[in-house]
Design a protein around this motif. Structure first.
Motif, PDB file in Angstrom:
ATOM      1  N   VAL A 174       0.786  -1.111  -0.087  1.00 36.49           N
ATOM      2  CA  VAL A 174       0.033  -0.071   0.076  1.00 36.49           C
ATOM      3  C   VAL A 174       0.787   1.184  -0.026  1.00 36.49           C
ATOM      4  O   VAL A 174       0.732   2.294  -0.798  1.00 36.49           O
ATOM      5  N   TYR A 175       2.072   1.387   0.827  1.00 34.88           N
ATOM      6  CA  TYR A 175       2.934   2.524   0.721  1.00 34.88           C
ATOM      7  C   TYR A 175       3.305   2.722  -0.799  1.00 34.88           C
ATOM      8  O   TYR A 175       3.593   3.854  -1.119  1.00 34.88           O
ATOM      9  N   ASP A 176       3.622   1.625  -1.258  1.00 35.58           N
ATOM     10  CA  ASP A 176       4.337   1.660  -2.901  1.00 35.58           C
ATOM     11  C   ASP A 176       3.244   2.395  -3.530  1.00 35.58           C
ATOM     12  O   ASP A 176       3.467   3.304  -4.430  1.00 35.58           O
ATOM     13  N   ARG A 177       2.053   1.828  -3.464  1.00 38.65           N
ATOM     14  CA  ARG A 177       1.062   2.384  -4.281  1.00 38.65           C
ATOM     15  C   ARG A 177       0.763   3.994  -4.067  1.00 38.65           C
ATOM     16  O   ARG A 177       0.458   4.794  -5.115  1.00 38.65           O
ATOM     17  N   LEU A 178       0.673   4.278  -2.806  1.00 36.78           N
ATOM     18  CA  LEU A 178       0.636   5.565  -2.321  1.00 36.78           C
ATOM     19  C   LEU A 178       1.418   6.549  -2.968  1.00 36.78           C
ATOM     20  O   LEU A 178       1.378   7.550  -3.189  1.00 36.78           O
ATOM     21  N   LEU A 179       2.812   6.163  -2.647  1.00 37.93           N
ATOM     22  CA  LEU A 179       3.994   6.804  -3.239  1.00 37.93           C
ATOM     23  C   LEU A 179       4.130   7.192  -4.491  1.00 37.93           C
ATOM     24  O   LEU A 179       4.824   8.049  -4.924  1.00 37.93           O
ATOM     25  N   ALA A 180       3.319   6.489  -5.342  1.00 34.82           N
ATOM     26  CA  ALA A 180       3.691   6.572  -6.755  1.00 34.82           C
ATOM     27  C   ALA A 180       2.429   7.285  -7.356  1.00 34.82           C
ATOM     28  O   ALA A 180       2.026   7.393  -8.505  1.00 34.82           O
TER      29      ALA A 180
ATOM     30  N   GLN B 139       1.386  15.232  -3.905  1.00 36.77           N
ATOM     31  CA  GLN B 139       1.276  16.850  -3.617  1.00 36.77           C
ATOM     32  C   GLN B 139       0.892  16.895  -2.062  1.00 36.77           C
ATOM     33  O   GLN B 139       1.199  17.695  -1.353  1.00 36.77           O
ATOM     34  N   VAL B 140      -0.183  15.917  -1.670  1.00 30.60           N
ATOM     35  CA  VAL B 140      -0.700  15.939  -0.229  1.00 30.60           C
ATOM     36  C   VAL B 140       0.323  16.031   0.812  1.00 30.60           C
ATOM     37  O   VAL B 140       0.524  16.881   1.572  1.00 30.60           O
ATOM     38  N   ILE B 141       1.260  14.874   0.741  1.00 28.44           N
ATOM     39  CA  ILE B 141       2.181  14.633   1.610  1.00 28.44           C
ATOM     40  C   ILE B 141       3.341  15.591   1.690  1.00 28.44           C
ATOM     41  O   ILE B 141       3.951  15.777   2.790  1.00 28.44           O
ATOM     42  N   THR B 142       3.874  15.907   0.438  1.00 29.79           N
ATOM     43  CA  THR B 142       4.850  17.044   0.423  1.00 29.79           C
ATOM     44  C   THR B 142       4.289  18.436   0.901  1.00 29.79           C
ATOM     45  O   THR B 142       5.127  18.940   1.705  1.00 29.79           O
ATOM     46  N   SER B 143       3.207  18.542   0.824  1.00 30.26           N
ATOM     47  CA  SER B 143       2.588  19.958   1.400  1.00 30.26           C
ATOM     48  C   SER B 143       2.313  19.833   2.857  1.00 30.26           C
ATOM     49  O   SER B 143       2.623  20.771   3.932  1.00 30.26           O
ATOM     50  N   LEU B 144       2.110  18.422   3.472  1.00 32.82           N
ATOM     51  CA  LEU B 144       1.885  18.535   5.115  1.00 32.82           C
ATOM     52  C   LEU B 144       3.248  18.230   5.601  1.00 32.82           C
ATOM     53  O   LEU B 144       3.646  18.814   7.001  1.00 32.82           O
ATOM     54  N   PHE B 145       4.413  18.081   5.008  1.00 32.02           N
ATOM     55  CA  PHE B 145       5.759  18.178   5.680  1.00 32.02           C
ATOM     56  C   PHE B 145       6.696  18.845   4.740  1.00 32.02           C
ATOM     57  O   PHE B 145       7.411  18.356   4.015  1.00 32.02           O
TER      58      PHE B 145
ATOM     59  N   ASP C 295      12.840  10.945   1.337  1.00 34.24           N
ATOM     60  CA  ASP C 295      12.758  10.748   2.769  1.00 34.24           C
ATOM     61  C   ASP C 295      11.448  10.513   3.469  1.00 34.24           C
ATOM     62  O   ASP C 295      11.317   9.554   4.451  1.00 34.24           O
ATOM     63  N   LEU C 296      10.613  11.002   3.060  1.00 36.36           N
ATOM     64  CA  LEU C 296       9.127  10.726   3.485  1.00 36.36           C
ATOM     65  C   LEU C 296       8.650   9.207   3.322  1.00 36.36           C
ATOM     66  O   LEU C 296       7.958   8.607   3.861  1.00 36.36           O
ATOM     67  N   GLY C 297       9.224   8.777   1.955  1.00 37.00           N
ATOM     68  CA  GLY C 297       8.897   7.216   1.663  1.00 37.00           C
ATOM     69  C   GLY C 297       9.552   6.237   2.560  1.00 37.00           C
ATOM     70  O   GLY C 297       9.156   5.353   3.029  1.00 37.00           O
ATOM     71  N   LYS C 298      10.795   6.629   2.864  1.00 38.45           N
ATOM     72  CA  LYS C 298      11.728   5.735   3.846  1.00 38.45           C
ATOM     73  C   LYS C 298      11.123   5.695   5.095  1.00 38.45           C
ATOM     74  O   LYS C 298      10.927   4.700   5.789  1.00 38.45           O
ATOM     75  N   LYS C 299      10.507   6.894   5.652  1.00 39.33           N
ATOM     76  CA  LYS C 299       9.951   6.826   7.004  1.00 39.33           C
ATOM     77  C   LYS C 299       8.670   6.136   7.128  1.00 39.33           C
ATOM     78  O   LYS C 299       8.422   5.593   7.911  1.00 39.33           O
ATOM     79  N   MET C 300       7.915   6.305   5.874  1.00 42.63           N
ATOM     80  CA  MET C 300       6.881   5.486   5.870  1.00 42.63           C
ATOM     81  C   MET C 300       6.954   3.994   5.787  1.00 42.63           C
ATOM     82  O   MET C 300       6.259   3.390   6.410  1.00 42.63           O
ATOM     83  N   LYS C 301       7.881   3.506   5.062  1.00 43.19           N
ATOM     84  CA  LYS C 301       8.219   2.123   4.938  1.00 43.19           C
ATOM     85  C   LYS C 301       8.785   1.681   6.396  1.00 43.19           C
ATOM     86  O   LYS C 301       8.800   0.379   6.406  1.00 43.19           O
TER      87      LYS C 301
END
Length: 400
Positions: free
Chosen positions: A21-27, A33-39, A46-52
């Motif tokens: 699911v993480y892979d699907r979201l990050l793609a 746009q949403v995740i980078t605006s929140l952080f 780096d957000l992907g690494k933290k998520m995984k």
């Protein structure tokens, strides 16, 4: 944990499912746009690494949802607190609450449960009408949401309701998680919070034993959510006029998205959550031979009384009631300055409503009712609680 496959269509993701699911979201470009605006300032990599690195749903909530909510409270409110003194943080409950905000009611509850010492958050009942965007559906299922299936034919609706009930019982008894569900389908538009008996009837489709046994197994806690200001109040007022004036008017998915955005970003003033005691002790005193519909109505009324009685009333609530009644009966509950601030707020919200044939008198009344009704409900609940206590006292027998 072995989760029965019958729950697969509605349950949250399991830890084993998270990597895919993480892979699907990050793609997904929208999610990016949403995740980078929140952080801001943190790269997508780096957000992907933290998520995984988050191996469980709870770890994801702590790493991503909690800081976002903390920042939101700081920017869009005067603070958010919870009175959980009536519950045991080591137990698990089904929180049945009034419903104000599509996203934040349950999201803030998750944060507050952690703040008061619970070791876990809660699984959230969310309508499938809000899950039309694939990445949103993925995100809420990571965030421990389970799906309330709607707009089904009678036979399918019965099956879906039974499955959801059985899942809620499974969550409490087997997964050792909390559950959150609103007391009614959809948000209350006029802040008159009444528990639908249909919600209770759904709850007893799962579990074992009598109606009382099945409800007691869910450990229901009436939860009151009080916002000083509801950012969506003008949208709700607009909806009242559109329903009044436009035949067969219905909300669109775009209306729900607008409500989500306004509710999250808008200023909310003070926010208070209050847990009433678990209703199990009260349930056990009921006459199990009472006709079913009467029993459900009695339980719904009791939950309503608890929610209304614990509502945190702010100066604006009393100002709204006096404005509606054309008097100053409650002016001991607010100062002239507080009245002026609230009147200006109402005028500002009214100005945001842009529709044809705008009925300002009607819309103002709709806005004021949203803030005045909690006061009326509180007075009724206070009287009901006083009568209940007097009745209990009259039944006591003293032996010397």
């Amino acid at each position: 944990m072995n989760i029965p496959s019958e729950f697969d269509p509605i349950r949250p993701f399991t830890p084993e499912e998270l990597p895919a699911v993480y892979d699907r979201l990050l793609a997904d470009p929208q999610f990016q746009q949403v995740i980078t605006s929140l952080f801001p300032g943190v790269s997508l990599e780096d957000l992907g690494k933290k998520m995984k690195s988050c191996k469980t749903n709870l770890e994801f909530q702590k790493a991503f949802c909690y800081p976002v909510l903390q920042d939101l409270i700081h920017k869009a409110s005067f603070g958010c607190s919870m009175d959980a003194s009536s519950v045991n943080i080591n137990h698990r409950y089904t929180f049945v609450s009034n419903h104000r905000d599509i996203v934040l009611d349950s999201a803030l509850l998750d944060k507050l449960l952690l703040d008061v010492g619970f070791s876990t958050t809660c699984e959230i009942a969310i309508g499938d009408n809000l899950l039309t965007i694939p990445w949103v559906k993925d995100l809420v299922r990571i965030n421990k949401s389970f799906t309330v299936e709607r707009a089904l034919h009678a036979v399918e609706m019965y099956k879906a309701s039974k499955r959801m009930s059985e899942y809620m019982h499974f969550v409490i008894s087997e997964k050792n998680e909390n559950v959150w569900i609103a007391q009614r389908e959809g948000r209350s538009k006029d802040s008159t919070d009444n528990t639908q008996a249909a919600i209770l009837k759904m709850m007893v489709m799962g579990g074992e034993g009598s109606i009382i046994d099945r409800l007691a197994a869910l450990h229901i806690v009436p939860l009151t959510i009080s916002y000083e200001y509801d950012p969506c109040d003008y949208l709700k007022a607009r909806e009242f006029q559109l329903k009044r004036d436009v035949p067969f008017w219905k909300k669109t998915p775009g209306d729900d998205i607008e409500s989500m955005s306004v509710g999250i970003k808008g200023f909310k003033g003070h926010i208070q959550y209050h847990c009433a005691p678990c209703i199990n002790d009260w349930l056990r005193k009921l006459n199990a031979s009472t006709p079913k519909n009467q029993l459900f109505d009695s339980i719904a009324k009791y939950i309503d009384t608890q929610i209304h009685y614990n509502y945190r009333l702010y100066p604006g609530n009393y100002v709204a009631l006096d404005m509606l009644q054309g008097n100053k009966e409650h002016d001991d509950m607010y100062s002239p300055k507080q009245r002026s601030i609230f009147e200006q707020y109402i005028n500002g919200q009214l100005a945001k409503i842009d529709i044809e044939n705008k009925d300002e008198k009607f819309l103002r009344e709709c806005l004021l009712n949203q803030y005045a009704n909690p006061v009326k409900n509180y007075y009724n609940a206070r009287d009901a609680e006083s009568s209940r206590l007097k009745s209990l006292m009259s039944k006591l027998t003293f032996k010397f």
